[in-house]
Each structure stands twice: as structure tokens, then as C-alpha cells.
Design an enzyme around this catalytic site. Structure first.
Site, PDB file in Angstrom:
ATOM      1  N   HIS A 507       7.889  10.305  -3.053  1.00  0.00           N
ATOM      2  CA  HIS A 507       8.301  11.077  -4.223  1.00  0.00           C
ATOM      3  C   HIS A 507       7.056  11.566  -4.953  1.00  0.00           C
ATOM      4  CE1 HIS A 507       7.335   7.064  -5.689  1.00  0.00           C
ATOM      5  NE2 HIS A 507       7.000   7.664  -6.837  1.00  0.00           N
ATOM      6  N   ASP A 509       5.746  11.991  -9.114  1.00  0.00           N
ATOM      7  CA  ASP A 509       6.160  11.299 -10.331  1.00  0.00           C
ATOM      8  C   ASP A 509       6.671  12.208 -11.445  1.00  0.00           C
ATOM      9  OD1 ASP A 509       3.784   8.528 -10.148  1.00  0.00           O
ATOM     10  OD2 ASP A 509       5.759   8.816  -9.256  1.00  0.00           O
ATOM     11  N   HIS A 579       3.889  10.401  -2.840  1.00  0.00           N
ATOM     12  CA  HIS A 579       3.456   9.069  -2.409  1.00  0.00           C
ATOM     13  C   HIS A 579       4.639   8.146  -2.238  1.00  0.00           C
ATOM     14  CE1 HIS A 579       3.680   9.095  -6.791  1.00  0.00           C
ATOM     15  NE2 HIS A 579       3.999   7.804  -6.715  1.00  0.00           N
ATOM     16  N   ARG A 589       4.968  -8.529  -4.079  1.00  0.00           N
ATOM     17  CA  ARG A 589       3.914  -7.589  -4.414  1.00  0.00           C
ATOM     18  C   ARG A 589       4.093  -7.162  -5.856  1.00  0.00           C
ATOM     19  NH1 ARG A 589       3.607  -1.844  -5.003  1.00  0.00           N
ATOM     20  NH2 ARG A 589       2.132  -0.768  -3.644  1.00  0.00           N
TER      21      ARG A 589
HETATM   22  O1  LIG Z   1       3.860   0.423  -6.557  1.00  0.00           O
HETATM   23  C1  LIG Z   1       3.341   1.403  -6.040  1.00  0.00           C
HETATM   24  O2  LIG Z   1       2.307   1.306  -5.350  1.00  0.00           O
HETATM   25  C2  LIG Z   1       3.914   2.779  -6.250  1.00  0.00           C
HETATM   26  C3  LIG Z   1       5.099   2.814  -7.140  1.00  0.00           C
HETATM   27  C4  LIG Z   1       5.471   4.207  -7.486  1.00  0.00           C
HETATM   28  O3  LIG Z   1       5.072   5.151  -6.901  1.00  0.00           O
HETATM   29  C5  LIG Z   1       6.316   4.454  -8.656  1.00  0.00           C
HETATM   30  O4  LIG Z   1       6.830   3.489  -9.229  1.00  0.00           O
HETATM   31  O5  LIG Z   1       6.483   5.635  -9.013  1.00  0.00           O
HETATM   32 FE   LIG Z   2       5.390   6.967  -8.028  1.00  0.00          FE
END
Ligand SMILES: O=C(O)CCC(=O)C(=O)O
Ligand SMILES: [Fe+3]
Length: 663
Positions: A507, A509, A579, A589
Site C-alpha cells: 500500500h 500511506d 510498501h 514483531r
Molecule cells: O510495520 C511496518 O514495517 C510497516 C507498517 C505499515 O506500512 C503501515 O502500518 O502503514
Molecule cells: Fe504503511
């Protein structure tokens, strides 16, 4: 044909080393001949010898300077003085000093010792570039300072203090050796001028040499503040160490030492608001005035000496046309001749470490100006195959990661106790997903459910990330945090076989990505006001879960980043940075996700509320946290726009794409 280096007699400690230039030349010859072991031994020995000479020069310099003027020998004192002849006095004292230095060198290095001290400047420069002794000393400062900072970060001001003090002493000592080096032989200048047929007269020559000594001494601040391998000094090197010291002293209740250190900061910056108000506070706490309490003597001496040098250098600049680049931003304006102020102001504007740096500079540049201690730029946009992307390391100490992980754990535990079962991730059925906002953290801390240290750190760290992100991507325009979210994703045991989905689908952001056309629609329901994204990772003890960037087709992976404690991935939030996160197939994680905005109206209100909550723990004690229902997270756990999720990485290829760039 390289001549064989002379036999290396093993040196007993304290024995006189051979002249460094001979050793160095031999070392280079051995190197050229491919005699590696011998070359290494000779070069090391050359460095050792050079350092011994440096020590001799420094010791002799100090002892000859301490020789009282009255010790001028009879031959020099004999002649009656015409009134006001300071020249004769000065020049005689100079002869005497030179004599003292020569004898001292001979005493320490044997006959002809003084000549040994006159190493050629080309060689000196070679040594200066490789100066391992300086590096050692800097490394020593660095280790002490970093340990000090880490202890401060863990609220261990008492343990941090000796380290911080040690670091300051090491910096001052390093400065002294650097300055002593300035009284060494002249650089080539003299010789060149002679060749050009314009040798200066006696006084011009003396003044010229003296000015170069002063310039060299003033450069020592920058020299000492420049870490090995970097090309710019840490800004405000001494004042910032003193700031840490007074804060730490105040924390452990050493009020008089806090006062000494804060007064020292005020010697540099008499108008420093923070220092002034700290001083007022400490004095009030101390009660009765303590007449003996003043700034630190070492700092006072340093400043007076430095100001004396600056005065002369500015004078020479104005009247003799010499140059002087003042390395300090604390020099009082009154020291700068009127005629020079305008020009200096212009120059200052281009001084890299005083100003917020322009965007997207080279990697080396960034290594130097990163504002926070211990932070390094690990990968820039070029290395990440994108336009606005960066990986920075060292934002958190392992201890800080521990505190934040504990916070996430305690908050999740509190959720579970009040009936909240780890919910399935909104992105995949194979993972649990817990999110904690700053406000929720503050509320839980107020209720005593989680430690307040963690909640406070969460706020502090988010501000740390904001500062860096702004400095790096948007130095001209302030960035505000718009949302901060501590997120943990954990693999659900027994559900990981043959898993083909992602922990977080691809996606962007702040826009809705349309992989077919590669377009990204910056319109609701996307969070269109997000301008920069940051992910600060807390751990690496899990399987899978790497972050990756793709091309706008959501398919071709262009870069990949392995999470680890203290690593920040920052990037612009638009369609240029699609990403996702690979499946987390074992373990948990945790990351702090932060979004920044240029729009002040989208500034996170909760951040301020949380700050308030954590500030006055004694007020509003009646607030009942249990009433809130304990459901967590208190917000939508998915900070993404509720848009289509693209699982294209799998959908099209049938299997996960190949990674072009492994980080
Ligand atoms: O946790 C991550 O590495 C990416 C999370 C992400 O892209 C988001 O929450 O928009
Ligand atoms: Fe993100």
C-alpha cells in the site's frame, strides 16, 4: 629497487624510538616491495615514534612555558633597557624559550633531539591523516560520552555523571595536545614565499607565524569535535556536554555542581534561556547564596584563552588582511570588528553545522550532521532505489527497546485481563495484532497498569523521530506528528505452513494505490494529510516480517529492510513509496509507526493530551480507568485507509517475488 629496511631492534619501553620520518619512509619502501609484515611493523613503529615526539613537544612546551621570565640568563639580562622597549624583552624571551625547548628536546631525545622534532610538513600531514593516537583519544571520549548518554537515557544520572565528566576531561585533554601541535614547525608557507622572492621582514614574519599558530589553535575545537571518519565537527561540542552535566547533577541533587556547570554554559551563551531558568531554579533550591560558587575553572580558562586568541585573530583580519574562520557560534558579537560582521554573517549562513541542512545531500554529508548522538544514516534513497527513503540506525538503545517492548506487553496483558483476547490482524488471519496509541499508553500509566517510564519514553521517542524526519526530509517546513502507534504483530502458532499472504499488503500511506495503472489517488478515504511515514523497529527476534518497497505495480520489490532495535525507516507517504510487510511466521514483531504531516490542523491532539496526563500524576487522581472498558486498542487498529488491499505480490506471480536488493 627497494632497499631492505634496517633491522627492527625490538624496542624496550622507554627506549628512544627512531625518527618517525625514517621509519615511515622505510615502511613505505617495505610496502612497495610487498613485504607486508615488515611494512606493518615499520609503520606502526613510525606512529609510535611520532606520538613520542608529540609528547615531547607538549611536555617541553609546558615546562618551558612555566619557566619564570626572571630566569632569563645573565647574558641576556645584562644590557641596560631603554624605556618601553618591549621588543627587546619579547625577543630575548623568545630566544630564551627556543633555547629552553632545544635543551629540553636534547634531554629527552638525545643530542640533536630538537632537529628530530622538526619533521617535514608533508610527513606531518601524512601522520595527521592517520593519527591513531588522536583517534584513540577521541574513541575514548566517545565511549565515555556514549555510555554516559545511555545511562542518562535509563534515568541513571548518578552512574552517568562520572562518564560525562570523563568525556569532558578527555575532550579538554585532546584539545591541549592539538594546541601543542600548533607550536610545531611552520608549514611550507615560508619556503614558498622565499622562492617567490617576497620574504617578509622580521616583524611581519613573526606576526605571520604567530597568526598561523593562533589559527591552528582555534581549529583545535573543530578538530576535537570531529569524530574519526567524519568531516564535520559535532556542533557546540563543549556547551552541549556541559548541558548534559548540569541536568544530570541537578537530577541527583548535586545542586552546587549543577550551578557550576550551568554557569559554565552561560559563559558561552549568556542569554541561553534554558540555562538561565535552570540557574534561577537551582539557586532557589539552594536557599542562601553561596558566594564561592562560580563557573568551572577549566571552562573559564578555556574561554578566556580562546577569547584572547580570537581578539588577536580578528584584529589581524581587519588590519593585516589575514583570514580567520571562527569555529564557534558563541563568540560575542562585540569581538568581531564592525567592518567584518556583515561578511561573517553571510559566511555563517553557509556553515553546514549551524543550519538545517538542505534536502537530499550525500551520505557522507548526512553522516556528519545527523543531530542525535549515535544515530547514523545506513541507507539513503539511492541505495534504497527510491527518491525519498532512508534507513537510520541507532535511534534507540537496547535498553530503550526493552522498555517499549515491555510497555507493549503490559498493555496487551491489561487488555487480555479485561476480556480482550488478542485480536486477529486486520491484514491476515495468521497473525495477531495489537496496537497502542500514545494516549492509551498514558492512560494505562496513570492507572498504574503499565509503568509510566514506558509511556514517557514512547512520547519522547516519537518526538525524536519527528525531529530527525523533519531535519532529513523537510528542513524548511515544520512537520507535525499526526498519528503514533505502537504495533506488534505475532505469528499464530500452527497456522504458518504454506502461508502465501503478507503481514501487511502492499500500500501507500497517503493515497489509494492502483497497481494496474501505477497511479495513486490522493483522496479520501486515504489519509491524505500524511506526508512522511516512519517505522521505528524494536526487535528482530522473529521470523519473516521484513519491510519491502515495490514499484507502483505493487509487484516488483525494489528494496527490503530487516527490522532491528533502533532502526528507523523513513519515507515520503505517497505513491512513490508503495510498501508492505512479509508474513511474520514465528514470534512477535513490534514497531513504532509514526506519520508526519505538514498540516498543523492534523497535528495529533492525543500526543499533547498524553503529555499532559504524564506530567501531573498527582492531579485528577479520581479518574477511573476501569470504566473505559479496557478494550484495546482504543482506535481502529489499522492505520491504513480502509481501501482495497493489494495482495498482488502473491496474486500475480503465484509465489512471492524475488528480492532485488537484500539489506
Ligand atoms: O510495520 C511496518 O514495517 C510497516 C507498517 C505499515 O506500512 C503501515 O502500518 O502503514
Ligand atoms: Fe504503511
Amino acid at each position: 629497487e627497494p632497499s631492505e629496511p634496517p633491522g627492527l631492534a625490538p624496542l624496550s619501553p622507554g627506549a628512544l624510538p627512531q625518527a618517525p620520518d625514517l621509519l615511515y619512509a622505510d615502511g613505505l619502501r617495505a610496502y612497495a616491495a610487498g613485504a607486508w609484515a615488515r611494512a606493518v611493523a615499520l609503520l606502526r613503529e613510525a606512529l609510535r615514534s611520532q606520538a613520542a615526539l608529540g609528547r615531547t613537544r607538549r611536555d617541553c612546551g609546558a615546562s618551558c612555558a612555566a619557566e619564570p621570565g626572571a630566569a632569563l640568563p645573565a647574558q641576556l639580562l645584562g644590557a641596560p633597557e631603554p624605556p618601553g622597549s618591549w621588543e627587546t624583552l619579547l625577543l630575548r624571551a623568545t630566544l630564551r624559550r627556543a633555547d629552553c625547548l632545544t635543551r629540553c628536546a636534547a634531554r629527552k631525545l638525545g643530542p640533536g633531539g630538537a632537529a628530530r622534532l622538526r619533521v617535514g610538513s608533508a610527513l606531518r600531514n601524512a601522520f595527521r591523516r592517520r593519527e591513531p593516537y588522536n583517534y584513540l583519544q577521541r574513541a575514548y571520549y566517545q565511549a565515555a560520552y556514549d555510555t554516559g548518554l545511555e545511562l542518562l537515557g535509563r534515568q541513571e544520572a548518578g552512574l552517568a555523571l562520572p562518564r560525562l565528566e570523563e568525556a569532558l576531561q578527555a575532550s579538554l585533554a585532546q584539545m591541549e595536545s592539538c594546541r601543542a601541535g600548533c607550536e610545531g614547525p611552520e608549514e611550507q608557507q615560508g619556503a614558498e614565499e622565499e622562492e617567490a622572492g617576497s620574504s617578509p621582514g622580521l616583524y611581519e614574519a613573526i606576526a605571520g607565524h604567530w597568526i598561523r599558530v593562533l589559527q591552528c589553535r582555534q581549529r583545535c575545537v573543530a578538530d576535537t569535535a570531529t569524530r574519526p571518519g567524519r568531516s564535520f565537527p559535532v556542533p557546540d561540542f563543549l556547551p552541549s556536554q556541559l548541558r548534559r552535566l548540569y541536568e544530570a547533577h541537578a537530577q541527583v541533587g548535586n545542586l552546587s555542581q549543577a550551578v557550576e556547570n550551568v554557569l559554565s554554559v552561560l559563559l558561552f551563551y549568556p542569554e541561553d534561556e534554558a540555562a538561565k531558568s535552570a540557574l534561577t531554579q537551582y539557586q532557589a533550591e539552594l536557599g542562601e547564596p553561596r558566594p564561592g560558587l562560580g563557573p568551572r575553572e577549566d571552562i573559564q580558562r578555556f574561554i578566556l584563552r580562546s577569547l584572547g586568541e580570537k581578539r588577536q585573530l580578528y584584529y589581524a583580519m581587519e588590519h593585516l588582511g589575514t583570514s580567520f574562520e571562527d569555529p564557534d557560534s558563541w563568540t560575542p558579537v562585540s569581538f568581531i570588528p564592525e567592518a567584518l560582521r556583515e561578511k561573517l554573517r553571510e559566511d555563517q549562513e553557509t556553515r553546514p553545522w549551524d543550519h538545517e541542512p538542505p534536502q537530499l545531500k550525500s551520505l557522507t554529508y548526512w553522516k556528519d550532521v545527523l543531530l542525535l548522538e549515535g544515530v547514523t544514516l545506513t541507507h539513503d534513497a539511492t541505495q534504497l532505489n527510491g527518491s525519498e527513503r532512508a534507513v537510520l540506525d541507532g535511534l534507540l538503545t537496547p535498553a530503550e527497546c526493552g522498555v517499549l517492548l515491555q510497555l507493549a506487553k503490559d498493555a496487551a496483558g491489561a487488555g487480555a485481563r479485561s476480556g480482550y483476547r488478542g485480536r486477529r490482524s486486520p491484514h491476515t488471519p495468521h497473525e495477531h495484532f495489537e496496537g497502542l496509541t500514545v494516549l492509551k499508553a498514558a492512560q494505562l500509566a496513570r492507572a498504574g497498569t503499565v509503568g509510566s517510564q514506558g509511556a514517557k519514553l514512547l512520547l519522547e521517542v516519537s518526538e525524536r523521530v519527528r525531529t530527525l524526519t523533519q531535519a532529513y526530509f523537510s528542513p524548511e517546513r515544520p512537520l507535525h506528528l499526526s498519528f503514533t502507534h505502537l504495533v506488534c504483530r505475532s505469528a499464530i502458532e500452527g497456522e504458518q505452513e504454506q502461508r502465501m499472504d503478507l503481514s501487511h499488503p502492499v500500500h501507500a500511506d497517503n493515497c489509494i494505490l492502483e497497481p494496474d495503472t501505477g497511479e495513486c489517488w490522493r483522496e479520501p478515504p486515504a489519509y491524505t494529510y500524511r506526508d512522511y511515514s516512519g517505522l521505528l523497529y524494536l526487535n528482530d527476534d522473529f521470523q519473516g516480517g521484513d519491510l519491502f518497497f515495490t514499484q507502483p505495480n505493487a509487484l516488483t520489490v525494489t528494496a527490503q529492510v530487516r527490522p532491528r532495535c533502533g532502526r528507523l525507516v523513513a519515507f515520503s507517504s505517497g505513491g512513490e513509496n508503495p510498501h508492505g510487510v512479509w508474513a511474520v511466521t514465528r514470534g512477535r514483531r513490534c514497531a513504532l509507526a509514526l506519520w508526519h504531516t505538514w498540516a498543523p490542523e492534523h497535528k495529533e491532539q492525543e500526543w499533547t493530551e498524553a503529555k499532559e496526563l504524564l506530567k501531573e500524576p498527582e492531579e485528577e487522581e479520581e479518574e477511573d480507568e476501569e470504566e473505559e472498558g479496557g478494550e484495546m486498542p482504543s482506535r481502529d487498529p489499522s492505520p491504513e485507509p480502509p481501501s482495497r488491499k493489494f495482495q498482488r505480490v502473491q496474486d500475480k506471480a503465484g509465489k512471492p517475488p524475488r528480492v532485488r536488493e537484500e539489506l
